[in-house]
Design a protein around this motif. Structure first.
Motif, short mmCIF file in Angstrom:
data_model
loop_
_atom_site.label_atom_id
_atom_site.label_comp_id
_atom_site.label_asym_id
_atom_site.label_seq_id
_atom_site.Cartn_x
_atom_site.Cartn_y
_atom_site.Cartn_z
N ASP A 83 26.26 18.21 -3.11
CA ASP A 83 25.97 16.67 -2.74
C ASP A 83 26.94 15.73 -3.51
O ASP A 83 27.00 14.46 -3.35
N ASP A 84 27.71 16.35 -4.56
CA ASP A 84 28.68 15.75 -5.24
C ASP A 84 29.89 15.54 -4.33
O ASP A 84 30.65 16.28 -4.93
N LEU A 125 23.33 20.90 -5.38
CA LEU A 125 23.99 20.27 -6.60
C LEU A 125 25.50 19.98 -6.35
O LEU A 125 25.99 18.99 -6.58
N LEU A 126 26.04 21.12 -6.13
CA LEU A 126 27.63 21.03 -5.84
C LEU A 126 27.78 20.49 -4.73
O LEU A 126 28.83 19.52 -4.65
N HIS A 161 32.18 13.67 -3.69
CA HIS A 161 33.56 13.28 -4.37
C HIS A 161 34.23 14.58 -5.03
O HIS A 161 35.36 14.86 -4.89
N SER A 162 33.43 14.86 -5.79
CA SER A 162 33.90 16.22 -6.58
C SER A 162 34.27 17.28 -5.68
O SER A 162 35.03 18.17 -6.03
N VAL A 206 27.90 23.34 -14.82
CA VAL A 206 27.16 22.44 -13.86
C VAL A 206 25.77 22.68 -13.61
O VAL A 206 25.20 21.83 -13.32
#
Ligand code: ADP
Ligand code: MG
Length: 728
Positions: free
Chosen positions: A164-165, A161-162, A167-168, A8
């Motif tokens: 903001d995603d 980064l994690l 959905h994931s 990631v």
């Protein structure tokens, strides 16, 4: 969640994060919580910084000036940043960061240095907050535990980064707390909690997130323990009901005193549990001197009456030998079945320790294997391979704080079916610790001391401030001896030779040691040693008395003989290491002088002074220390001296130790699991989580109905194994 960070993040970032912060997976990073939050307008007190601190500050650039250096080539840029409360100088050489502009806000990280009396950062890491940076819009900027090459904002950006995603994130996060439990306790879901923890908009959001994330920790821990209890309960043991006219009845007749109400009650509780097939798993806590041994002996006798064997595990050879001796004394001929003068209706009490001669050990092992030794007392040697029991029905572990769960399990595995287990401890355990570290055990408590005890009073002897008081202490020892009593002098170290400051012959034991950050004044010199102190006392204040030493480096037979001589009052003063800490029982000893008392932990001191509160005479414990009475160490000693309430002391102990140490020494790898939960402050939460976890594990198909929680429990177990492997 187990996705490696290298998938990631950039490979370089992932590598340093793994190396320097032990962050390997997405889970690790999401659970790497901010240490605190910086707020615009509410600055870290720049004026409160200490030289040498490594800190991150949020401040505004006030001035920038660059000039040529006079002594050397190159330029020097001086930047002043301020936060309204104070200001600080940043220094850069050769136009590094000359791009800073007055008025800009930024995060500056560095080690506080001193230059001509002013505090400054040399070459700090800078992270300017720009208008389009969405951090800037935030009221609270998270500051993370950082390392040399991973600054707080690198962590921040990676976490972002994690997060903001979106959905994931929802996909990644299997919430271990079932929805019904969240609802009952008003907890937000995991994704919300992590967002609020890492990127909060208000303190309320942080608090809400903390509450929820603490629940995670508590619930997974409690579910693990509940599962352990359940699987232990599902594996049937052997019922050992009482039998009339057997060893137990004979013991009751032989006892030279009547049982206290507490001993009777706990005794009944144990008798009932031993009568069931489901193995007993019980923790018996009771103040020093509350008479736990008799309770254990009666339980052992019941098991022998039912045809089984009982093992009593002690932490030191001195204590094991003493137990064997006192059991043999109470049992008389009943403990010598098979010998000429033995009572055939009785059993045999056998002692097994590591230092016995090979021939003796072989003989004892044979008696254990053929079942003729009904009661086997020993140290760790009992855990070894080659010690096989004919029919192990009960394991008693004395002074539990020296034994880990692995040892408990090793002994448990020695029965053909799981034996009953009784763990005894005199170190009082706060409820939270009982619910976590010992959470797989049920608890009984002996609160009452047998009548007619003199009790013990304690005082601190601050030799740094009042050197004359030490003379007075020795005078007290002389007075007691003149009155027919005996004394202990305890030192932290044996002395002579190259012993690295360790004085105990017990197994390694971090428990009870003072926290490393709290150092007594006497740390500047080596701790006082048994051999030196004994020498000085013989030559000086106690020259008229019979002074002998006892320590772990003496051969076992000699230790044994010394203890026996002390018990027979052939020695007036025993100068010893903490070998006398646990369980040593000489009622005629009434004074204890603890040298360098600040070197001992709270519960250790409490244990130690328990040695002089055992008879009808009032006991006195003198805590000698060079620590100033106003220092934290001095105050800790004063607190120990002022109360004998074990539970209050346990709390004090918990306060002075780092929580990680308490949990870290425990059965599970709480190391990485417990980050927010506090044993001191979250008692109510832990209790609620315990109730919920027990229900989840025991209802329906148990954890199978809660796969997310089951996964978290499994991850904890993996973590355990990892911790275990690291230690091995
Ligand atoms: P601990 O709980 O610290 O292990 P022990 O079992 O060693 O305490 O007991 C301390 C002392 O008290 C021993 O000498 C024991 O014989 C004595 N004792 C135990 N129970 C009683 C009782 N009911 N009445 C009087 N003395 C007792
Ligand atoms: Mg004891």
């Amino acid at each position: 969640m187990d996705t490696p960070l290298s998938r990631v993040l950039g490979p370089k970032t992932a590598k340093v994060m793994a190396e320097q912060l032990s962050l390997h997976s997405v889970r690790d990073l999401l659970r790497h919580y901010p240490r605190r939050y910086a707020r615009r307008g509410e600055m870290t007190r720049l004026d409160g910084l200490e030289v040498g601190d490594r800190v991150t500050v949020l401040a505004q650039v006030k001035s920038v000036s660059t000039r040529k250096m006079q002594q050397r080539r190159g330029t020097l840029t001086e930047v002043t940043v301020g936060d309204g409360a104070g200001s600080m100088r940043l220094v850069f050489f050769n136009n590094r960061h000359a791009h800073l502009d007055v008025g800009e806000w930024g995060l500056f990280a560095g080690t506080v240095g001193l230059w001509r009396g002013d505090k400054q950062f040399t070459h700090p890491d800078c992270h300017i907050l720009t208008g389009d940076d969405d951090d800037w819009a935030r009221a609270m900027v998270p500051l993370y535990p950082a390392s040399k090459d991973v600054s707080s904002w690198v962590v921040q950006k990676s976490v972002k980064l994690l997060l903001d995603d979106a959905h994931s994130l929802e996909q990644l996060l299997d919430d271990p707390i079932p929805a019904a439990v969240r609802e009952r306790h008003g907890l937000v879901d995991l994704a919300t909690a992590l967002r609020q923890k890492h990127r909060p908009e208000s303190q309320e959001q942080v608090d809400q997130a903390d509450e929820r994330l603490k629940w995670d920790e508590a619930l997974v821990l409690q579910a693990t323990l509940a599962a352990r209890r359940r699987s232990a309960a599902l594996e049937p043991g052997i019922a050992r009901p009482p039998r009339r006219g057997g060893l137990l009845d004979a013991v009751d007749v032989a006892l030279p005193f009547s049982l206290t109400d507490g001993q009777r009650e706990v005794g009944e509780e144990l008798a009932a549990e031993l009568s069931r097939e489901q193995p007993m798993n019980r923790l018996l806590q009771g103040e020093v001197g509350s008479g736990k041994t008799v309770v254990a002996l009666r339980a052992m006798a019941q098991v022998v009456d039912a045809g089984g064997q009982a093992a009593l595990l002690a932490p030191t050879e001195v204590l094991a030998a003493q137990h064997a001796r006192s059991l043999a004394a109470i049992l008389g001929p009943l403990g010598r079945a098979g010998e000429l003068d033995g009572d055939p209706a009785g059993t045999r009490v056998a002692l097994l320790t590591g230092s016995q001669k090979a021939a003796v050990r072989r003989e004892v092992r044979a008696a254990v294997a053929d079942g003729s030794a009904g009661i086997v007392v020993g140290t760790h040697a009992l855990l070894q391979e080659g010690v096989d029991f004919a029919d192990l029905g009960l394991v008693v572990v004395d002074e539990q704080h020296r034994f880990g769960v692995e040892q408990r399990d090793a002994l448990r595995a020695k029965g053909t079916r799981p034996p009953h287990v009784l763990v005894m401890t005199a170190t009082p355990i706060p409820r939270t610790v009982a619910m976590t570290v010992y959470g797989d055990l049920e608890t009984s408590t002996l609160r009452q001391l047998p009548a007619g005890r003199g009790g013990v009073s304690s005082s601190v002897v601050p030799v740094g401030e009042k050197p004359a008081w030490l003379d007075r202490a020795w005078a007290r020892v002389r007075e007691e001896v003149a009155a027919g009593r005996q004394a202990y002098v305890v030192c932290p170290r044996i002395g002579d030779l190259e012993d690295g400051g360790k004085g105990d012959d017990g197994p390694d034991d971090a428990d009870g040691a003072p926290p490393p950050e709290e150092k007594g004044a006497s740390d500047k010199r080596p701790p006082l040693a048994v051999l030196d102190v004994a020498e000085a006392l013989r030559a000086g204040p106690l020259s008229a008395l019979r002074v002998e030493v006892l320590h772990g480096r003496m051969p076992p037979e000699e230790k044994e003989a010394r203890m026996r001589a002390f018990a027979a009052a052939e020695i007036d003063v025993l100068v010893a290491t903490t070998v006398v800490e646990v369980g040593v029982d000489v009622p005629n000893a009434t004074v204890m002088v603890v040298m360098d008392a600040d070197r001992f932990g709270v519960s250790q001191l409490h244990q130690l002074r328990g040695r002089v509160a055992r008879g009808a005479h009032a006991g006195l414990c003198l805590l000698v220390s060079e620590a100033p009475s106003t220092s934290p160490t001095g105050q800790r000693l004063a607190a120990v001296a002022s109360t004998t309430d074990g539970f209050e002391l346990a709390r004090l102990d918990l306060e002075t130790r780092r929580e990680g140490d308490v949990l870290g020494a425990a059965q599970s790898g709480r190391r990485t699991t417990v980050k927010l939960l506090s044993l001191l402050h979250d008692e109510a939460l832990i209790a609620e989580a315990r109730v919920e976890a027990t229900a989840l594990v025991e209802q329906g198909r148990g954890l199978a109905d809660h796969p997310e929680l089951a996964a978290a429990v499994a991850a904890l177990a993996m973590d355990d194994r990892a911790t275990y492997l690291e230690k091995a």
